[in-house]
Design a protein around this motif. Structure first.
Motif, PDB file in Angstrom:
ATOM      1  N   ALA A 241       0.826  -1.214   0.000  1.00 22.61           N
ATOM      2  CA  ALA A 241       0.000   0.000   0.000  1.00 22.61           C
ATOM      3  C   ALA A 241       0.857   1.259   0.000  1.00 22.61           C
ATOM      4  O   ALA A 241       0.508   2.265  -0.626  1.00 22.61           O
ATOM      5  CB  ALA A 241      -0.931   0.003   1.211  1.00 22.61           C
ATOM      6  N   THR A 242       2.003   1.227   0.705  1.00 24.64           N
ATOM      7  CA  THR A 242       2.844   2.421   0.753  1.00 24.64           C
ATOM      8  C   THR A 242       3.656   2.587  -0.529  1.00 24.64           C
ATOM      9  O   THR A 242       4.007   3.710  -0.898  1.00 24.64           O
ATOM     10  CB  THR A 242       3.780   2.391   1.976  1.00 24.64           C
ATOM     11  OG1 THR A 242       4.628   1.244   1.922  1.00 24.64           O
ATOM     12  CG2 THR A 242       2.974   2.376   3.266  1.00 24.64           C
ATOM     13  N   VAL A 243       3.972   1.490  -1.210  1.00 22.40           N
ATOM     14  CA  VAL A 243       4.610   1.589  -2.524  1.00 22.40           C
ATOM     15  C   VAL A 243       3.669   2.303  -3.489  1.00 22.40           C
ATOM     16  O   VAL A 243       4.061   3.226  -4.215  1.00 22.40           O
ATOM     17  CB  VAL A 243       4.986   0.195  -3.052  1.00 22.40           C
ATOM     18  CG1 VAL A 243       5.455   0.276  -4.501  1.00 22.40           C
ATOM     19  CG2 VAL A 243       6.076  -0.426  -2.181  1.00 22.40           C
ATOM     20  N   ASP A 244       2.416   1.882  -3.502  1.00 16.04           N
ATOM     21  CA  ASP A 244       1.394   2.538  -4.324  1.00 16.04           C
ATOM     22  C   ASP A 244       1.278   4.011  -3.950  1.00 16.04           C
ATOM     23  O   ASP A 244       1.258   4.901  -4.814  1.00 16.04           O
ATOM     24  CB  ASP A 244       0.060   1.811  -4.113  1.00 16.04           C
ATOM     25  CG  ASP A 244      -1.110   2.483  -4.821  1.00 16.04           C
ATOM     26  OD1 ASP A 244      -0.886   3.185  -5.827  1.00 16.04           O
ATOM     27  OD2 ASP A 244      -2.249   2.310  -4.352  1.00 16.04           O
ATOM     28  N   GLN A 245       1.247   4.290  -2.661  1.00 22.13           N
ATOM     29  CA  GLN A 245       1.114   5.662  -2.184  1.00 22.13           C
ATOM     30  C   GLN A 245       2.299   6.518  -2.629  1.00 22.13           C
ATOM     31  O   GLN A 245       2.119   7.668  -3.067  1.00 22.13           O
ATOM     32  CB  GLN A 245       1.018   5.657  -0.661  1.00 22.13           C
ATOM     33  CG  GLN A 245       0.804   7.025  -0.033  1.00 22.13           C
ATOM     34  CD  GLN A 245       0.750   6.922   1.487  1.00 22.13           C
ATOM     35  OE1 GLN A 245       1.529   6.203   2.097  1.00 22.13           O
ATOM     36  NE2 GLN A 245      -0.195   7.636   2.086  1.00 22.13           N
ATOM     37  N   ALA A 246       3.501   5.979  -2.538  1.00 23.00           N
ATOM     38  CA  ALA A 246       4.692   6.738  -2.917  1.00 23.00           C
ATOM     39  C   ALA A 246       4.647   7.137  -4.384  1.00 23.00           C
ATOM     40  O   ALA A 246       4.969   8.274  -4.751  1.00 23.00           O
ATOM     41  CB  ALA A 246       5.951   5.920  -2.632  1.00 23.00           C
ATOM     42  N   GLU A 264       5.443  -9.401   0.327  1.00 26.08           N
ATOM     43  CA  GLU A 264       4.293  -9.930  -0.403  1.00 26.08           C
ATOM     44  C   GLU A 264       4.223  -9.217  -1.743  1.00 26.08           C
ATOM     45  O   GLU A 264       4.897  -8.200  -1.948  1.00 26.08           O
ATOM     46  CB  GLU A 264       3.003  -9.727   0.405  1.00 26.08           C
ATOM     47  CG  GLU A 264       2.765  -8.293   0.854  1.00 26.08           C
ATOM     48  CD  GLU A 264       1.584  -8.181   1.795  1.00 26.08           C
ATOM     49  OE1 GLU A 264       0.467  -8.540   1.374  1.00 26.08           O
ATOM     50  OE2 GLU A 264       1.777  -7.728   2.928  1.00 26.08           O
ATOM     51  N   PRO A 265       3.448  -9.728  -2.703  1.00 25.10           N
ATOM     52  CA  PRO A 265       3.410  -9.118  -4.035  1.00 25.10           C
ATOM     53  C   PRO A 265       2.965  -7.654  -3.998  1.00 25.10           C
ATOM     54  O   PRO A 265       2.112  -7.269  -3.198  1.00 25.10           O
ATOM     55  CB  PRO A 265       2.402  -9.985  -4.788  1.00 25.10           C
ATOM     56  CG  PRO A 265       2.422 -11.297  -4.078  1.00 25.10           C
ATOM     57  CD  PRO A 265       2.653 -10.964  -2.634  1.00 25.10           C
ATOM     58  N   VAL A 266       3.577  -6.861  -4.860  1.00 24.26           N
ATOM     59  CA  VAL A 266       3.228  -5.447  -4.982  1.00 24.26           C
ATOM     60  C   VAL A 266       2.511  -5.243  -6.315  1.00 24.26           C
ATOM     61  O   VAL A 266       3.065  -5.548  -7.373  1.00 24.26           O
ATOM     62  CB  VAL A 266       4.472  -4.554  -4.916  1.00 24.26           C
ATOM     63  CG1 VAL A 266       4.101  -3.088  -5.151  1.00 24.26           C
ATOM     64  CG2 VAL A 266       5.187  -4.722  -3.576  1.00 24.26           C
ATOM     65  N   VAL A 267       1.298  -4.738  -6.249  1.00 26.74           N
ATOM     66  CA  VAL A 267       0.505  -4.497  -7.449  1.00 26.74           C
ATOM     67  C   VAL A 267       0.113  -3.021  -7.476  1.00 26.74           C
ATOM     68  O   VAL A 267      -0.486  -2.516  -6.515  1.00 26.74           O
ATOM     69  CB  VAL A 267      -0.763  -5.372  -7.479  1.00 26.74           C
ATOM     70  CG1 VAL A 267      -1.594  -5.059  -8.718  1.00 26.74           C
ATOM     71  CG2 VAL A 267      -0.381  -6.850  -7.445  1.00 26.74           C
ATOM     72  N   LEU A 268       0.460  -2.334  -8.558  1.00 19.03           N
ATOM     73  CA  LEU A 268       0.045  -0.935  -8.695  1.00 19.03           C
ATOM     74  C   LEU A 268      -1.310  -0.885  -9.393  1.00 19.03           C
ATOM     75  O   LEU A 268      -1.470  -1.439 -10.490  1.00 19.03           O
ATOM     76  CB  LEU A 268       1.068  -0.152  -9.517  1.00 19.03           C
ATOM     77  CG  LEU A 268       2.448   0.048  -8.897  1.00 19.03           C
ATOM     78  CD1 LEU A 268       3.324   0.888  -9.837  1.00 19.03           C
ATOM     79  CD2 LEU A 268       2.349   0.729  -7.543  1.00 19.03           C
ATOM     80  N   PRO A 269      -2.281  -0.225  -8.786  1.00 17.78           N
ATOM     81  CA  PRO A 269      -3.578  -0.077  -9.452  1.00 17.78           C
ATOM     82  C   PRO A 269      -3.427   0.644 -10.796  1.00 17.78           C
ATOM     83  O   PRO A 269      -2.475   1.408 -11.011  1.00 17.78           O
ATOM     84  CB  PRO A 269      -4.384   0.769  -8.462  1.00 17.78           C
ATOM     85  CG  PRO A 269      -3.726   0.545  -7.139  1.00 17.78           C
ATOM     86  CD  PRO A 269      -2.268   0.367  -7.442  1.00 17.78           C
ATOM     87  N   LYS A 270      -4.375   0.415 -11.666  1.00 18.80           N
ATOM     88  CA  LYS A 270      -4.311   1.018 -13.000  1.00 18.80           C
ATOM     89  C   LYS A 270      -4.198   2.537 -12.918  1.00 18.80           C
ATOM     90  O   LYS A 270      -3.428   3.161 -13.667  1.00 18.80           O
ATOM     91  CB  LYS A 270      -5.562   0.627 -13.795  1.00 18.80           C
ATOM     92  CG  LYS A 270      -5.615   1.207 -15.213  1.00 18.80           C
ATOM     93  CD  LYS A 270      -6.848   0.750 -15.940  1.00 18.80           C
ATOM     94  CE  LYS A 270      -6.894   1.304 -17.370  1.00 18.80           C
ATOM     95  NZ  LYS A 270      -6.930   2.778 -17.401  1.00 18.80           N
TER      96      LYS A 270
END
Length: 350
Positions: A241-246, A264-270
């Motif tokens: 979640a923080t990777v996405d946020q960054a 755990e796997p990191v998935v960026l939303p579209k």
């Protein structure tokens, strides 16, 4: 000196035993170091509880300082290090044979050794250290500060991956020791604004002490302060979640640099992916803290900044313990039943 020493030995994931083991003997190019302080790195907790190391049994711990008590023959003849010297120990042992090493990119070494995961580390009273990994420090530097050079250097290495200049807006995600040092480095580099995002209110308060101009304890609060985004975003938490946020917080032509290690796997939303494409954001990885000449200017600058007082560190320390407390403490850190920022073990005290 006794022939045995106390050490916290990892026999298998979750099986940590504080026991008596032989004092290691330094080889010709090594020194025997009496450990003064060894800090807990965030990577130690999953390694000791779940993930495991490269072999067992092993003594973990890689953020440490100590005093030289015995020199191997070749090292004694060189005269660079002396018995009694205060040293810190960059934990990576480069091979000096691979292509990255030949280019001075020691963080990218293909065949490195590493204290606490590939060879015995410093959750022990003594440890043997190769000559190249002995960084001699001023005798009057607090050994606790010396043991925090590793996270300080990691934070600086990450900032140097960017084109950070004075006047920039910087956001730091996560207020562990690396994030707290990153906030300080950003201010020292002339950042006009430093936001630290941290869900834990106690750690957010530490970020203010580290010099953050403001903090946010929720994703919504961070988004509300972002405006058109931050020029530099440093992600130190390693949570999907923080990777996405960054990525989402980075401004047009801004840079996001990632230090945290996800488990755990990191998935960026579209929407996030589309945003960093359209904003032409640059994403950097940052691994360890080493450059040429080894261990790198990251370590030398960090050492000077700790010695001069430009970098604050005492406020981060939440625990100072003996080795007997290590198994229970690591378990408590794993289930987050205690609040901690920086946990230090003092193997030769108590």
């Amino acid at each position: 000196m006794s022939e045995t020493m106390q050490a916290a030995v990892l026999h298998a994931p979750g099986d940590i035993r504080v026991e008596q083991v032989p004092v290691p003997e330094p080889g010709p190019g090594e020194a025997l170091v009496r450990v003064a302080v060894c800090g807990v790195c965030g990577s130690d907790v999953p390694r000791m509880l779940h993930a495991g190391a490269y072999h067992f049994p092993i003594i973990c711990g890689h953020e440490f300082s100590g005093h030289v008590v015995r020199l191997g023959a070749d090292l004694a003849a060189a005269g660079r290090v002396h018995e009694g010297d205060l040293v810190t120990v960059p934990p990576l042992i480069p091979c000096h044979e691979c292509a990255p090493c030949s280019q001075g990119h020691f963080s990218l070494c293909k065949n490195y050794g590493y204290f606490g995961s590939r060879r015995d580390g410093a959750y022990a009273q003594y440890v043997t250290v190769p000559a190249e990994n002995l960084m001699v420090l001023p005798a009057d530097l607090d050994p606790r500060a010396a043991a925090m050079l590793d996270p300080a250097a990691i934070a600086l290495h990450a900032l140097w991956r960017t084109k950070m200049r004075g006047g920039k807006r910087v956001a730091v995600v996560g207020a562990g020791p690396i994030g707290l040092f990153a906030a300080q480095w950003a201010r020292l580099a002339g950042a006009a604004e430093v936001l630290v995002i941290e869900l834990n209110e106690q750690k957010a308060a530490m970020a203010t002490e580290a010099g953050a101009t403001h903090t946010a304890t929720s994703a919504q609060a961070a988004a509300e302060t972002a405006g058109d985004g931050y020029d530099v975003v440093i992600e130190s938490a390693g949570v999907p979640a923080t990777v996405d946020q960054a990525v989402a917080l980075t401004a047009r032509h801004g840079e996001a640099v990632f230090i945290g290690i996800p488990h755990e796997p990191v998935v960026l939303p579209k929407a996030t992916f589309s945003s960093f494409l359209r904003r032409e954001v640059t994403l950097h990885g940052a691994w360890n803290s080493f450059s040429a000449p080894f261990p790198g200017d990251e370590w030398r600058v960090a050492a000077r900044s700790l010695a001069s007082g430009d970098l604050a560190w005492k406020f981060m320390i939440t625990h100072e313990l003996g080795l007997d407390a290590l198994p229970e403490t690591i378990a408590s850190l794993g289930d987050r039943s205690i609040f901690s920022s920086k946990v230090l073990f003092l193997p030769n005290e108590g």
